[in-house]
Design a protein around this motif. Structure first.
Motif, PDB file in Angstrom:
ATOM      1  N   TRP A  56      37.290  36.683   7.701  1.00 33.15           N
ATOM      2  CA  TRP A  56      37.709  35.841   6.826  1.00 33.15           C
ATOM      3  C   TRP A  56      38.623  35.644   7.940  1.00 33.15           C
ATOM      4  CZ3 TRP A  56      43.612  36.693   6.677  1.00 33.15           C
ATOM      5  CH2 TRP A  56      43.856  36.093   5.930  1.00 33.15           C
ATOM      6  N   GLY A  57      39.030  36.099   8.815  1.00 33.58           N
ATOM      7  CA  GLY A  57      40.383  35.554  10.191  1.00 33.58           C
ATOM      8  C   GLY A  57      39.221  34.534  10.912  1.00 33.58           C
ATOM      9  N   ARG A  58      37.891  34.327  10.748  1.00 28.25           N
ATOM     10  CA  ARG A  58      37.424  33.483  11.357  1.00 28.25           C
ATOM     11  C   ARG A  58      37.485  32.117  10.575  1.00 28.25           C
ATOM     12  NH1 ARG A  58      32.309  36.331  12.082  1.00 28.25           N
ATOM     13  NH2 ARG A  58      32.740  38.419  14.729  1.00 28.25           N
ATOM     14  N   THR A  59      37.473  32.298   9.231  1.00 28.96           N
ATOM     15  CA  THR A  59      37.073  31.499   7.864  1.00 28.96           C
ATOM     16  C   THR A  59      38.838  30.845   8.255  1.00 28.96           C
ATOM     17  OG1 THR A  59      35.467  32.342   6.986  1.00 28.96           O
ATOM     18  CG2 THR A  59      36.896  30.823   6.219  1.00 28.96           C
ATOM     19  N   MET A  60      39.468  31.880   8.424  1.00 27.91           N
ATOM     20  CA  MET A  60      41.348  30.440   8.686  1.00 27.91           C
ATOM     21  C   MET A  60      41.574  30.266   9.570  1.00 27.91           C
ATOM     22  SD  MET A  60      42.650  31.493   6.025  1.00 27.91           S
ATOM     23  CE  MET A  60      44.364  32.073   6.498  1.00 27.91           C
ATOM     24  N   LEU A  61      41.269  30.815  10.800  1.00 28.07           N
ATOM     25  CA  LEU A  61      40.877  30.104  12.152  1.00 28.07           C
ATOM     26  C   LEU A  61      40.208  28.189  11.627  1.00 28.07           C
ATOM     27  CD1 LEU A  61      40.407  32.066  14.813  1.00 28.07           C
ATOM     28  CD2 LEU A  61      42.227  31.101  13.780  1.00 28.07           C
ATOM     29  N   ASP A  62      38.887  28.343  11.669  1.00 23.90           N
ATOM     30  CA  ASP A  62      38.169  27.058  11.097  1.00 23.90           C
ATOM     31  C   ASP A  62      39.302  26.151  10.024  1.00 23.90           C
ATOM     32  OD1 ASP A  62      36.647  28.130  12.792  1.00 23.90           O
ATOM     33  OD2 ASP A  62      35.309  28.953  10.815  1.00 23.90           O
ATOM     34  N   THR A  63      39.659  26.334   9.284  1.00 26.32           N
ATOM     35  CA  THR A  63      40.188  25.587   7.933  1.00 26.32           C
ATOM     36  C   THR A  63      41.879  25.613   8.290  1.00 26.32           C
ATOM     37  OG1 THR A  63      41.175  28.010   6.751  1.00 26.32           O
ATOM     38  CG2 THR A  63      39.044  26.740   6.318  1.00 26.32           C
ATOM     39  N   ASP A  64      41.992  25.749   9.574  1.00 21.48           N
ATOM     40  CA  ASP A  64      43.462  25.249  10.480  1.00 21.48           C
ATOM     41  C   ASP A  64      43.878  24.220  10.302  1.00 21.48           C
ATOM     42  OD1 ASP A  64      45.763  25.546  10.523  1.00 21.48           O
ATOM     43  OD2 ASP A  64      46.259  27.002  12.278  1.00 21.48           O
ATOM     44  N   PRO A  65      44.380  23.535   9.179  1.00 22.05           N
ATOM     45  CA  PRO A  65      44.648  21.825   9.781  1.00 22.05           C
ATOM     46  C   PRO A  65      45.302  21.446  10.835  1.00 22.05           C
ATOM     47  CG  PRO A  65      45.852  22.653   7.168  1.00 22.05           C
ATOM     48  CD  PRO A  65      45.740  23.523   8.722  1.00 22.05           C
ATOM     49  N   ASP A  66      45.529  22.440  12.010  1.00 25.39           N
ATOM     50  CA  ASP A  66      45.997  21.749  12.728  1.00 25.39           C
ATOM     51  C   ASP A  66      45.920  22.640  14.019  1.00 25.39           C
ATOM     52  OD1 ASP A  66      49.255  20.857  11.883  1.00 25.39           O
ATOM     53  OD2 ASP A  66      49.923  22.854  12.258  1.00 25.39           O
ATOM     54  N   ARG A  67      44.284  22.954  13.811  1.00 22.31           N
ATOM     55  CA  ARG A  67      43.634  23.051  14.375  1.00 22.31           C
ATOM     56  C   ARG A  67      42.658  22.368  15.611  1.00 22.31           C
ATOM     57  NH1 ARG A  67      36.790  23.678  13.808  1.00 22.31           N
ATOM     58  NH2 ARG A  67      36.158  24.673  14.827  1.00 22.31           N
ATOM     59  N   ASP A  68      42.291  21.467  15.434  1.00 20.02           N
ATOM     60  CA  ASP A  68      41.820  20.370  16.507  1.00 20.02           C
ATOM     61  C   ASP A  68      43.305  19.905  17.227  1.00 20.02           C
ATOM     62  OD1 ASP A  68      39.879  20.340  15.151  1.00 20.02           O
ATOM     63  OD2 ASP A  68      40.257  17.969  13.748  1.00 20.02           O
ATOM     64  N   ARG A  69      44.677  19.585  16.947  1.00 18.63           N
ATOM     65  CA  ARG A  69      45.467  19.321  17.487  1.00 18.63           C
ATOM     66  C   ARG A  69      45.306  21.052  18.684  1.00 18.63           C
ATOM     67  NH1 ARG A  69      50.822  21.132  17.686  1.00 18.63           N
ATOM     68  NH2 ARG A  69      50.273  22.909  15.727  1.00 18.63           N
ATOM     69  N   ILE A  70      45.645  21.921  18.090  1.00 13.86           N
ATOM     70  CA  ILE A  70      45.803  22.977  18.880  1.00 13.86           C
ATOM     71  C   ILE A  70      44.814  23.115  19.822  1.00 13.86           C
ATOM     72  CG2 ILE A  70      46.049  25.372  19.133  1.00 13.86           C
ATOM     73  CD1 ILE A  70      47.416  25.341  15.826  1.00 13.86           C
ATOM     74  N   ARG A  71      43.743  22.997  19.917  1.00 18.81           N
ATOM     75  CA  ARG A  71      42.369  23.117  20.619  1.00 18.81           C
ATOM     76  C   ARG A  71      42.936  21.229  21.444  1.00 18.81           C
ATOM     77  NH1 ARG A  71      36.821  24.387  19.451  1.00 18.81           N
ATOM     78  NH2 ARG A  71      35.801  23.845  21.969  1.00 18.81           N
ATOM     79  N   ALA A  72      43.502  20.709  21.346  1.00 17.35           N
ATOM     80  CA  ALA A  72      43.440  19.410  22.019  1.00 17.35           C
ATOM     81  C   ALA A  72      44.474  19.875  23.311  1.00 17.35           C
ATOM     82  CB  ALA A  72      43.801  18.214  21.367  1.00 17.35           C
ATOM     83  N   ALA A  73      45.081  20.356  22.460  1.00 17.03           N
ATOM     84  CA  ALA A  73      46.638  20.755  23.933  1.00 17.03           C
ATOM     85  C   ALA A  73      46.051  21.617  24.395  1.00 17.03           C
ATOM     86  CB  ALA A  73      48.083  21.056  23.117  1.00 17.03           C
ATOM     87  N   ALA A  74      45.198  23.117  24.048  1.00 15.72           N
ATOM     88  CA  ALA A  74      45.400  23.801  24.771  1.00 15.72           C
ATOM     89  C   ALA A  74      44.429  24.225  26.092  1.00 15.72           C
ATOM     90  CB  ALA A  74      44.033  24.873  24.296  1.00 15.72           C
ATOM     91  N   GLU A  75      43.214  22.759  25.514  1.00 14.40           N
ATOM     92  CA  GLU A  75      41.459  21.891  26.920  1.00 14.40           C
ATOM     93  C   GLU A  75      42.507  21.219  27.979  1.00 14.40           C
ATOM     94  OE1 GLU A  75      39.249  20.372  24.018  1.00 14.40           O
ATOM     95  OE2 GLU A  75      37.842  22.248  24.097  1.00 14.40           O
ATOM     96  N   ALA A  76      43.560  20.735  26.783  1.00 11.69           N
ATOM     97  CA  ALA A  76      45.073  19.297  27.966  1.00 11.69           C
ATOM     98  C   ALA A  76      46.033  20.389  29.286  1.00 11.69           C
ATOM     99  CB  ALA A  76      45.419  18.596  26.640  1.00 11.69           C
TER     100      ALA A  76
END
Length: 97
Positions: A56-76
């Motif tokens: 459930w935790g993994r799925t909540m993270l996978d479906t977070d609408p801000d996931r791509d933005r947060i990942r890009a900011a973390a990588e940058a």
């Protein structure tokens, strides 16, 4: 004009229901197969609860609408961070221990 929240809050319920059906519906392809493989191997009780909680935790993270933005900011390297001392200070300010 009215303001609408970006994310649905607890009053609206979670994006993914915390059920076998809710979790499996949100997963795709090999992740769904992996979920069912772990689910079918788990013993009823704490082990099964652990599988459901983890997925459930993994799925909540996978479906977070801000996931791509947060990942890009973390990588940058531009994702805002804080210290544990700051977290504890904020909790104390809000009366949370």
């Amino acid at each position: 004009m009215s303001a609408q929240p970006v994310h649905s809050g607890p009053a609206d319920g979670p994006r993914v229901p915390r059920t076998i059906g809710g979790i499996s519906s949100a997963l795709r392809g090999s992740r769904r197969a992996q979920f069912f493989a772990e689910l079918l191997e788990a013993q009823q009780g704490p082990e099964l609860d652990g599988v459901l909680n983890a997925w459930w935790g993994r799925t909540m993270l996978d479906t977070d609408p801000d996931r791509d933005r947060i990942r890009a900011a973390a990588e940058a390297g531009t994702l805002p961070t804080t210290t544990m001392d700051e977290v504890l200070r904020r909790r104390q300010e809000h009366g949370v221990q």
